[in-house]
Design an enzyme around this catalytic site. Structure first.
Site, mmCIF file in Angstrom:
data_model
loop_
_atom_site.group_PDB
_atom_site.id
_atom_site.type_symbol
_atom_site.label_atom_id
_atom_site.label_comp_id
_atom_site.label_asym_id
_atom_site.label_seq_id
_atom_site.Cartn_x
_atom_site.Cartn_y
_atom_site.Cartn_z
ATOM 1 C CD GLU A 73 -4.909 5.191 0.605
ATOM 2 O OE1 GLU A 73 -4.558 6.141 1.869
ATOM 3 O OE2 GLU A 73 -5.948 4.637 0.420
ATOM 4 C CE LYS A 83 -6.260 1.832 -25.101
ATOM 5 N NZ LYS A 83 -7.118 2.838 -25.408
ATOM 6 C CG ASP A 110 -7.725 10.208 -24.244
ATOM 7 O OD1 ASP A 110 -6.830 9.425 -24.050
ATOM 8 O OD2 ASP A 110 -8.776 10.027 -23.928
ATOM 9 C CB THR A 114 -4.025 3.646 -22.111
ATOM 10 O OG1 THR A 114 -3.659 3.481 -23.752
ATOM 11 C CG2 THR A 114 -5.387 3.840 -21.982
ATOM 12 N NE ARG A 162 -6.196 -3.753 -19.523
ATOM 13 C CZ ARG A 162 -6.109 -3.894 -20.743
ATOM 14 N NH1 ARG A 162 -5.515 -4.739 -21.443
ATOM 15 N NH2 ARG A 162 -6.897 -3.182 -21.378
ATOM 16 C CE1 TYR A 209 -4.336 1.042 -0.228
ATOM 17 C CE2 TYR A 209 -4.448 -1.174 0.874
ATOM 18 C CZ TYR A 209 -5.103 -0.035 0.144
ATOM 19 O OH TYR A 209 -6.396 -0.113 -0.563
HETATM 20 C C1 LIG Z 1 -8.478 3.216 -24.611
HETATM 21 C C2 LIG Z 1 -8.610 4.596 -24.377
HETATM 22 C C3 LIG Z 1 -8.909 5.155 -23.070
HETATM 23 C C4 LIG Z 1 -9.493 4.151 -21.865
HETATM 24 O O1 LIG Z 1 -8.377 3.532 -21.340
HETATM 25 P P1 LIG Z 1 -8.811 2.222 -20.326
HETATM 26 O O2 LIG Z 1 -7.516 1.888 -19.849
HETATM 27 O O3 LIG Z 1 -9.540 1.180 -21.132
HETATM 28 O O4 LIG Z 1 -9.818 2.832 -19.508
HETATM 29 C C5 LIG Z 1 -9.308 6.383 -23.039
HETATM 30 N N1 LIG Z 1 -9.292 7.262 -24.229
HETATM 31 C C6 LIG Z 1 -8.971 6.752 -25.164
HETATM 32 C C7 LIG Z 1 -8.719 7.896 -26.396
HETATM 33 C C8 LIG Z 1 -8.785 5.522 -25.521
HETATM 34 O O5 LIG Z 1 -8.428 5.041 -26.587
#
Ligand SMILES: *Cc1c(COP(=O)(O)O)cnc(C)c1O
Length: 421
Positions: free
Chosen positions: A63, A236, A207, A233, A242, A61
């Site tokens: 935090e 990807k 994003d 993220t 993850r 933990y």
């Molecule tokens: C994949 C994605 C997310 C979310 O990611 P998670 O890990 O699945 O919550 C947010 N924004 C965009 C543009 C994405 O492609």
């Protein structure tokens, strides 16, 4: 291909203690090894990343932030988090990094929390044109708690209409403008978005979940110099565990950190934080830069291959790791195409195309990505083979033909083994 997963001894132990779960792990590994993984948001992490994920850091933990924890015993995990932060700042040239978000969606909640209050207006990409659920979907917190106004792509060329974006920004005076999407195959003009944000006094939020790996590999331009905040993220194209991450200008560091903890998360997943550090180190290698370029050229080749099969690549092709394919010429919808490809061992997803006449549950398109197959070592020649597999699968409902394609798919992937023992 071996029947023994690469993580050997622990797997033997798991097999004895919990054969039910061990069997699932094994089957999933075989599925990843044998089928074609074309989901644009997926990849195969290194064993080093998996080793960090499967470590005792999961027990801790922590935090708070390094040096300011709410629990004792954080000396070792502090070092992991500091390494992850330093590597992120150096790789992306960012002034601040927060490596704690559990996922991309969590990172986005923190961005909203840092810069807006419920009810505020935010401008973001329309979902049917490629935006993410967290960009204002009515079933998501973003659409429930914020007044999200959507911009889209132009019908003529299926590229972002920056004039429309500017008009909407002037008319709606958003607190924040989001660029980035889940199904947009082209590059975004961050300089133009910055100018619009400056004109209306909005926070520029990118994003970058999908394409940040290509930025890390220096294969496409970076949003970091332009944006106030960049969320993404780590699993990807970036090929890490993850999870999520947020980069920002130094001026926003305190707001971001407070929004993540205690704003919307409790303790960080320290095994994932360590995994992020491992992935960021991998991304700084020349081999990863070559990988990022190969991902793009492979995807361009795959899109060309599908066009040779009579389908249409949305916006005329791709400049990234993903392509959106309009399959109306096949007279098969996205849902059926997705199912047929699945039966043929080709894993992809149905996807709405801009101005799609079909419902989101049916769609007129498919989305394909090259991040995983490129990690596996497939190249341009194989992309054309994959395109012909997809075309054959979409064109038939005969189970015999679909299982014949699956055999050919497995023959192909067996030449490019991943996680081989
Ligand atoms: C994949 C994605 C997310 C979310 O990611 P998670 O890990 O699945 O919550 C947010 N924004 C965009 C543009 C994405 O492609």
């Amino acid at each position: 291909m071996s029947d023994t997963p690469f993580y050997g001894p622990d797997f033997d132990l798991l097999s004895k203690q919990d054969p039910d779960i061990a069997e699932i792990l094994l089957s999933e590994l075989h599925r990843q090894q044998s089928d074609l993984q074309l989901i644009a948001s997926e990849n195969f992490t290194s064993r080093a990343v998996l080793a960090a994920l499967g470590s005792t850091l999961s027990n801790k933990y922590a935090e708070g932030y390094a040096g300011k924890r709410y629990y004792g015993g954080c000396e070792e995990v502090d070092k992991a988090e500091i390494l992850a932060i330093d590597r992120a700042k150096s790789l992306f040239g960012a002034e601040h990094a927060n490596v704690q978000p559990h996922s991309g969606a969590s990172a986005n909640i923190a961005v909203y929390a840092a810069f807006t209050k419920p009810g505020d207006t935010v401008l973001a990409m329309s979902l049917p044109h490629g935006g993410h659920l967290t960009h204002g979907s009515k079933v998501n917190f973003s659409g429930k708690w914020f007044n999200v106004v959507s911009y889209g792509v132009r019908q003529s060329d299926e590229l972002i209409d920056y004039d429309e974006l500017r008009d909407l920004a002037i008319a709606n005076k958003p607190k924040m403008i989001c660029s980035g999407a889940t199904a947009y195959p082209s590059l975004i003009d961050f300089e133009k978005v910055r100018a619009i944000c400056d004109e209306v006094g909005a926070i520029m939020w990118v994003d970058a979940a999908h394409f940040i790996g290509l930025v890390a590999g220096k294969a496409i331009p970076s949003p970091v110099p332009y944006a106030d905040v960049v969320s993404f993220t780590t699993h990807k194209v970036l090929r890490g565990p993850r999870g999520g991450m947020i980069l920002s200008k130094a001026a926003h560091a305190a707001a971001i950190d407070k929004a993540v903890f205690p704003g919307m998360q409790g303790g960080p997943i320290m095994s994932a934080v360590a995994g992020k550090a491992v992935a960021l180190k991998e991304c700084a290698q020349p081999s990863y830069q070559k990988y990022a370029l190969d991902v793009i050229s492979n995807c361009q080749e795959l899109a060309k291959g599908l066009e040779n099969e009579g389908m249409r690549a949305v916006s005329g092709g791709t400049q990234t790791h993903l392509a959106l394919i309009d399959i109306r010429s096949t007279n098969v919808n996205g849902k059926v195409a997705d199912q047929r490809c699945g039966l043929a061992g080709i894993v992809l997803n149905k996807n709405a195309i801009p101005f799609d006449p079909e419902s989101p549950a049916v769609t007129s398109g498919i989305r394909v990505g090259s991040a995983a197959t490129t990690t596996q070592g497939l190249g341009k020649a194989e992309m054309h083979v994959i395109a012909s597999f997809i075309a054959r699968a979409i064109a038939t409902e005969a189970e015999g033909e679909l299982s014949q394609i699956k055999k050919e798919v497995h023959a192909l992937t067996s030449r490019f083994p991943i996680y081989a023992a």
